[in-house]
Scaffold this motif. Structure first.
Motif, PDB file in Angstrom:
ATOM      1  N   LEU A  98       0.840  -1.200   0.000  1.00 44.97           N
ATOM      2  CA  LEU A  98       0.000   0.000   0.000  1.00 44.97           C
ATOM      3  C   LEU A  98       0.874   1.249   0.000  1.00 44.97           C
ATOM      4  O   LEU A  98       1.761   1.393   0.843  1.00 44.97           O
ATOM      5  CB  LEU A  98      -0.902   0.010   1.241  1.00 44.97           C
ATOM      6  CG  LEU A  98      -1.688   1.287   1.528  1.00 44.97           C
ATOM      7  CD1 LEU A  98      -2.688   1.575   0.421  1.00 44.97           C
ATOM      8  CD2 LEU A  98      -2.385   1.194   2.889  1.00 44.97           C
ATOM      9  N   ILE A  99       0.611   2.139  -0.944  1.00 46.23           N
ATOM     10  CA  ILE A  99       1.237   3.465  -0.940  1.00 46.23           C
ATOM     11  C   ILE A  99       0.270   4.439  -0.276  1.00 46.23           C
ATOM     12  O   ILE A  99      -0.878   4.576  -0.711  1.00 46.23           O
ATOM     13  CB  ILE A  99       1.530   3.963  -2.367  1.00 46.23           C
ATOM     14  CG1 ILE A  99       2.382   2.967  -3.145  1.00 46.23           C
ATOM     15  CG2 ILE A  99       2.210   5.330  -2.316  1.00 46.23           C
ATOM     16  CD1 ILE A  99       2.477   3.290  -4.633  1.00 46.23           C
ATOM     17  N   ILE A 100       0.722   5.105   0.776  1.00 47.90           N
ATOM     18  CA  ILE A 100      -0.053   6.174   1.413  1.00 47.90           C
ATOM     19  C   ILE A 100       0.616   7.479   1.017  1.00 47.90           C
ATOM     20  O   ILE A 100       1.709   7.800   1.498  1.00 47.90           O
ATOM     21  CB  ILE A 100      -0.086   6.025   2.936  1.00 47.90           C
ATOM     22  CG1 ILE A 100      -0.638   4.658   3.336  1.00 47.90           C
ATOM     23  CG2 ILE A 100      -0.925   7.145   3.566  1.00 47.90           C
ATOM     24  CD1 ILE A 100      -0.561   4.373   4.836  1.00 47.90           C
ATOM     25  N   ALA A 101      -0.008   8.223   0.114  1.00 47.53           N
ATOM     26  CA  ALA A 101       0.604   9.438  -0.430  1.00 47.53           C
ATOM     27  C   ALA A 101      -0.247  10.654  -0.087  1.00 47.53           C
ATOM     28  O   ALA A 101      -1.323  10.848  -0.642  1.00 47.53           O
ATOM     29  CB  ALA A 101       0.755   9.313  -1.941  1.00 47.53           C
ATOM     30  N   GLY A 102       0.224  11.451   0.849  1.00 44.77           N
ATOM     31  CA  GLY A 102      -0.508  12.654   1.224  1.00 44.77           C
ATOM     32  C   GLY A 102      -0.187  13.079   2.643  1.00 44.77           C
ATOM     33  O   GLY A 102       0.331  12.298   3.449  1.00 44.77           O
ATOM     34  N   GLU A 103      -0.517  14.323   2.949  1.00 42.92           N
ATOM     35  CA  GLU A 103      -0.248  14.879   4.269  1.00 42.92           C
ATOM     36  C   GLU A 103      -1.350  14.515   5.255  1.00 42.92           C
ATOM     37  O   GLU A 103      -2.517  14.417   4.880  1.00 42.92           O
ATOM     38  CB  GLU A 103      -0.139  16.401   4.180  1.00 42.92           C
ATOM     39  CG  GLU A 103       1.043  16.897   3.385  1.00 42.92           C
ATOM     40  CD  GLU A 103       1.091  18.409   3.344  1.00 42.92           C
ATOM     41  OE1 GLU A 103       1.908  18.996   4.073  1.00 42.92           O
ATOM     42  OE2 GLU A 103       0.310  19.006   2.582  1.00 42.92           O
ATOM     43  N   TYR A 104      -0.970  14.370   6.518  1.00 43.18           N
ATOM     44  CA  TYR A 104      -1.948  14.097   7.570  1.00 43.18           C
ATOM     45  C   TYR A 104      -2.657  15.380   7.962  1.00 43.18           C
ATOM     46  O   TYR A 104      -2.035  16.419   8.186  1.00 43.18           O
ATOM     47  CB  TYR A 104      -1.263  13.482   8.793  1.00 43.18           C
ATOM     48  CG  TYR A 104      -0.894  12.034   8.591  1.00 43.18           C
ATOM     49  CD1 TYR A 104      -1.836  11.035   8.760  1.00 43.18           C
ATOM     50  CD2 TYR A 104       0.402  11.668   8.219  1.00 43.18           C
ATOM     51  CE1 TYR A 104      -1.514   9.703   8.574  1.00 43.18           C
ATOM     52  CE2 TYR A 104       0.737  10.333   8.020  1.00 43.18           C
ATOM     53  CZ  TYR A 104      -0.221   9.359   8.204  1.00 43.18           C
ATOM     54  OH  TYR A 104       0.094   8.045   8.002  1.00 43.18           O
ATOM     55  N   TYR A 105      -3.965  15.304   8.034  1.00 40.75           N
ATOM     56  CA  TYR A 105      -4.796  16.444   8.413  1.00 40.75           C
ATOM     57  C   TYR A 105      -4.993  16.485   9.927  1.00 40.75           C
ATOM     58  O   TYR A 105      -5.374  17.495  10.482  1.00 40.75           O
ATOM     59  CB  TYR A 105      -6.150  16.328   7.701  1.00 40.75           C
ATOM     60  CG  TYR A 105      -6.942  17.597   7.597  1.00 40.75           C
ATOM     61  CD1 TYR A 105      -7.977  17.878   8.492  1.00 40.75           C
ATOM     62  CD2 TYR A 105      -6.688  18.521   6.585  1.00 40.75           C
ATOM     63  CE1 TYR A 105      -8.716  19.037   8.383  1.00 40.75           C
ATOM     64  CE2 TYR A 105      -7.430  19.683   6.467  1.00 40.75           C
ATOM     65  CZ  TYR A 105      -8.441  19.930   7.370  1.00 40.75           C
ATOM     66  OH  TYR A 105      -9.177  21.084   7.261  1.00 40.75           O
ATOM     67  N   SER A 106      -4.749  15.332  10.586  1.00 40.33           N
ATOM     68  CA  SER A 106      -4.836  15.228  12.041  1.00 40.33           C
ATOM     69  C   SER A 106      -3.644  14.418  12.536  1.00 40.33           C
ATOM     70  O   SER A 106      -2.813  13.977  11.733  1.00 40.33           O
ATOM     71  CB  SER A 106      -6.161  14.566  12.454  1.00 40.33           C
ATOM     72  OG  SER A 106      -6.284  13.289  11.855  1.00 40.33           O
ATOM     73  N   ALA A 107      -3.561  14.206  13.827  1.00 37.00           N
ATOM     74  CA  ALA A 107      -2.403  13.511  14.409  1.00 37.00           C
ATOM     75  C   ALA A 107      -2.237  12.125  13.784  1.00 37.00           C
ATOM     76  O   ALA A 107      -3.175  11.317  13.778  1.00 37.00           O
ATOM     77  CB  ALA A 107      -2.584  13.390  15.914  1.00 37.00           C
TER      78      ALA A 107
END
Length: 283
Positions: free
Chosen positions: A138-147
């Protein structure tokens, strides 16, 4: 931020309409915020009363508008394709550019990581024994909006460290093609939704999709043709992932996506806006 935007945009719309002949048509992605806050309702009413008509990108938002206004003209048209990220790349080339294993198969979770987008559900699906046996990553690509800590802990608890490629910085536009081209399938395990721009990026790159049956997602992704529409739970997601890879659906779904994306032209959206404008003028 949405209450403040509703107030600001409502004020601007009222100024524009103050000349007694201009009309304001609102292109509405979401009318009701995903994360509820105090004052949402009153600010939404203020905005709705400030415009002359609505074009929505999902039927669920059309229903939301009905709660606030029953008279002004409105229309639904799907979100057009995001086609400004360049062309689809060779999969091996894209993997190389991202430093990914050339032999592995990848699912892609793309975009800002917010609680309602269901990354936790997808991680649980990755922990399913059938999915583990596939050896997919799994590729998780993106910024976290919460902790993000709870996701890190979940990955560790499930023993998925070697099965997850986390790229959690801001993804620049010139790298979007690499992420979508490297993936076999794009997964949107949302718990709630109206519509999603990620779906239309996936269409641009002619990628199969696994989405949940929430909001407008089933309107855009035909189940069994371009991908799978499943319940927002880990078992259902795991079923779809297992089916996709064991039945080798990538080529078929990609071919269908190339045909299906033709119905999401920008000209369709433009005509919908003008049609609502004409009805508002006559009203």
């Amino acid at each position: 931020w949405m209450p403040f935007m509703a107030r600001a945009l409502g004020r601007i719309a009222r100024i524009v309409r103050g000349n007694a002949h201009s009309k304001v048509i609102a292109l509405v992605h979401n009318l009701v915020p995903h994360e509820k806050r105090s004052g949402d309702g009153s600010f939404t009413k203020y905005f709705v009363r400030s415009v002359d008509g609505f074009v929505t990108l999902s039927k669920s938002v059309l229903e939301d508008i009905e709660r606030y206004d029953k008279l002004k003209p409105r229309s639904f048209t799907p979100h057009p394709i995001y086609d400004h990220y360049g062309q689809k790349k060779n999969k091996e080339e894209a993997k190389r550019a991202l430093g990914l294993d050339a032999q592995s198969h990848y699912l892609l979770f793309f975009g800002f990581i917010r609680d309602y987008k269901g990354l936790d559900i997808l991680l649980d699906a990755m922990g399913d024994e059938r999915v583990r046996a596939l050896g997919v990553k799994l590729i998780i690509a993106g910024e976290y909006y919460s902790a993000p800590q709870k996701y890190f802990e979940q990955i560790e608890k499930l023993g998925l460290e070697k099965n997850v490629a986390a790229r959690n910085d801001f993804i620049p536009e010139n790298k979007v093609a690499d992420y979508f081209s490297a993936a076999d399938v794009v997964v949107q395990p949302y718990k709630t939704a109206t519509q999603s721009g990620v779906t239309q990026v996936a269409y641009h790159f002619e990628k199969p999709m696994i989405v949940t049956d929430v909001g407008g997602l089933p309107e855009i992704v035909p189940d069994g043709k371009v991908g799978y529409v499943v319940r927002p739970d880990a078992h259902s997601l795991a079923n779809a992932i297992n089916d996709f890879f064991t039945l080798n659906k990538e080529e078929e779904f990609s071919r269908n996506a190339a045909q299906e994306k033709k119905r999401f032209g920008w000209n369709v959206l433009t005509e919908a806006i003008f049609e609502v404008f004409r009805r508002a003028k006559n009203g």
